[in-house]
Write a protein that holds these residues in place. Structure first.
Motif, mmCIF file in Angstrom:
data_model
loop_
_atom_site.group_PDB
_atom_site.id
_atom_site.type_symbol
_atom_site.label_atom_id
_atom_site.label_comp_id
_atom_site.label_asym_id
_atom_site.label_seq_id
_atom_site.Cartn_x
_atom_site.Cartn_y
_atom_site.Cartn_z
ATOM 1 N N GLY A 104 1.032 -1.226 0.095
ATOM 2 C CA GLY A 104 -0.316 0.019 -0.038
ATOM 3 C C GLY A 104 0.594 1.081 -0.134
ATOM 4 N N HIS A 105 1.508 1.801 -0.397
ATOM 5 C CA HIS A 105 2.870 2.524 -0.910
ATOM 6 C C HIS A 105 2.094 3.389 -1.351
ATOM 7 C CE1 HIS A 105 6.617 4.743 -3.158
ATOM 8 N NE2 HIS A 105 6.676 4.881 -1.834
ATOM 9 N N ARG A 106 2.136 4.858 -0.466
ATOM 10 C CA ARG A 106 2.146 5.786 -1.077
ATOM 11 C C ARG A 106 3.343 6.828 -1.688
ATOM 12 N NH1 ARG A 106 -3.630 7.499 1.306
ATOM 13 N NH2 ARG A 106 -4.117 6.074 2.451
ATOM 14 N N LEU A 107 2.543 8.007 -2.670
ATOM 15 C CA LEU A 107 3.518 9.062 -2.925
ATOM 16 C C LEU A 107 3.469 9.787 -1.973
ATOM 17 C CD1 LEU A 107 3.251 8.331 -6.499
ATOM 18 C CD2 LEU A 107 4.954 7.157 -5.016
ATOM 19 N N ASN A 108 3.701 10.405 -1.477
ATOM 20 C CA ASN A 108 3.837 11.694 -0.230
ATOM 21 C C ASN A 108 4.937 12.071 -0.181
ATOM 22 O OD1 ASN A 108 4.655 9.679 1.203
ATOM 23 N ND2 ASN A 108 3.570 9.777 3.189
ATOM 24 N N ARG A 109 4.701 13.241 0.059
ATOM 25 C CA ARG A 109 5.989 14.271 0.569
ATOM 26 C C ARG A 109 7.197 13.177 0.912
ATOM 27 N NH1 ARG A 109 6.451 19.365 1.890
ATOM 28 N NH2 ARG A 109 8.890 20.626 2.542
ATOM 29 N N GLY A 110 7.294 12.399 1.861
ATOM 30 C CA GLY A 110 8.406 11.538 2.268
ATOM 31 C C GLY A 110 9.313 10.490 1.394
ATOM 32 N N ALA A 111 8.188 10.434 0.348
ATOM 33 C CA ALA A 111 8.282 9.311 -0.786
ATOM 34 C C ALA A 111 9.293 10.269 -1.849
ATOM 35 C CB ALA A 111 7.557 8.380 -1.409
ATOM 36 N N ALA A 112 9.269 11.174 -1.746
ATOM 37 C CA ALA A 112 9.502 12.123 -2.864
ATOM 38 C C ALA A 112 10.730 12.919 -2.810
ATOM 39 C CB ALA A 112 8.629 13.438 -3.205
#
Length: 89
Positions: free
Chosen positions: A64-72
Protein backbone atom coordinates in the motif's frame (compact mmCIF):
# COMPACT_ATOMS: atom_id res chain seq x y z
CA UNK A 1 -5.36 1.38 -17.75
CA UNK A 2 -2.25 2.72 -15.97
CA UNK A 3 -4.04 5.94 -15.07
CA UNK A 4 -6.39 4.11 -12.71
CA UNK A 5 -5.88 4.39 -8.98
CA UNK A 6 -5.35 1.59 -6.50
CA UNK A 7 -6.68 1.33 -2.93
CA UNK A 8 -4.08 3.80 -1.59
CA UNK A 9 -5.26 6.53 -3.95
CA UNK A 10 -2.00 6.79 -5.93
CA UNK A 11 -2.26 6.46 -9.69
CA UNK A 12 -0.47 3.42 -11.02
CA UNK A 13 1.48 5.31 -13.67
CA UNK A 14 2.98 7.62 -11.03
CA UNK A 15 3.74 4.64 -8.80
CA UNK A 16 5.47 2.81 -11.65
CA UNK A 17 7.49 5.89 -12.57
CA UNK A 18 8.48 6.41 -8.93
CA UNK A 19 9.70 2.82 -8.59
CA UNK A 20 11.54 3.00 -11.91
CA UNK A 21 13.44 6.09 -10.74
CA UNK A 22 14.03 4.55 -7.32
CA UNK A 23 15.45 1.30 -8.72
CA UNK A 24 17.57 3.18 -11.26
CA UNK A 25 19.00 5.46 -8.57
CA UNK A 26 19.83 2.59 -6.21
CA UNK A 27 21.38 0.60 -9.06
CA UNK A 28 23.48 3.57 -10.14
CA UNK A 29 24.71 3.88 -6.56
CA UNK A 30 25.57 0.19 -6.31
CA UNK A 31 27.07 -0.56 -9.71
CA UNK A 32 30.30 1.46 -9.22
CA UNK A 33 30.91 -0.56 -6.05
CA UNK A 34 30.35 -3.87 -7.84
CA UNK A 35 32.38 -3.25 -11.00
CA UNK A 36 34.98 -0.84 -12.29
CA UNK A 37 34.19 -1.50 -15.96
CA UNK A 38 31.64 1.11 -17.09
CA UNK A 39 30.44 -0.90 -20.10
CA UNK A 40 29.76 -3.99 -18.00
CA UNK A 41 28.04 -1.84 -15.38
CA UNK A 42 25.67 -0.29 -17.91
CA UNK A 43 24.90 -3.68 -19.43
CA UNK A 44 24.17 -5.02 -15.96
CA UNK A 45 21.90 -2.06 -15.21
CA UNK A 46 19.97 -2.50 -18.45
CA UNK A 47 19.55 -6.23 -17.94
CA UNK A 48 18.14 -5.99 -14.41
CA UNK A 49 16.22 -2.71 -14.70
CA UNK A 50 12.87 -4.00 -15.93
CA UNK A 51 12.75 -7.00 -13.62
CA UNK A 52 13.68 -5.00 -10.52
CA UNK A 53 11.21 -2.23 -11.38
CA UNK A 54 8.38 -4.74 -11.77
CA UNK A 55 9.26 -6.46 -8.49
CA UNK A 56 9.55 -3.15 -6.66
CA UNK A 57 6.24 -1.89 -8.03
CA UNK A 58 4.43 -5.11 -7.11
CA UNK A 59 5.84 -4.96 -3.59
CA UNK A 60 4.79 -1.31 -3.37
CA UNK A 61 1.25 -2.21 -4.42
CA UNK A 62 1.14 -5.09 -1.95
CA UNK A 63 2.17 -2.96 1.03
CA UNK A 64 0.00 0.00 0.00
CA UNK A 65 2.79 2.42 -0.88
CA UNK A 66 1.70 6.05 -1.10
CA UNK A 67 3.42 8.80 -3.02
CA UNK A 68 3.69 11.49 -0.39
CA UNK A 69 6.26 14.08 0.64
CA UNK A 70 8.47 11.51 2.39
CA UNK A 71 8.63 9.33 -0.73
CA UNK A 72 9.54 12.31 -2.89
CA UNK A 73 12.22 13.37 -0.40
CA UNK A 74 13.71 9.87 -0.41
CA UNK A 75 13.80 9.79 -4.20
CA UNK A 76 15.38 13.25 -4.35
CA UNK A 77 17.99 12.25 -1.78
CA UNK A 78 18.92 9.10 -3.69
CA UNK A 79 19.36 11.04 -6.92
CA UNK A 80 21.50 13.68 -5.18
CA UNK A 81 23.70 10.83 -3.89
CA UNK A 82 23.92 9.42 -7.44
CA UNK A 83 24.99 12.81 -8.70
CA UNK A 84 27.58 13.17 -5.94
CA UNK A 85 29.02 9.65 -6.34
CA UNK A 86 29.39 9.96 -10.09
CA UNK A 87 30.76 13.48 -9.85
CA UNK A 88 33.51 12.41 -7.46
CA UNK A 89 34.42 9.32 -9.51
Amino acid sequence: MLATTDQTGSSLDKLLLYHFLLVTGVALLGIPVITQDKTFGLMLLLSIQIALTCISTLIGLKVGHRLNRGAATLLFGIWMLVWLVHLLR
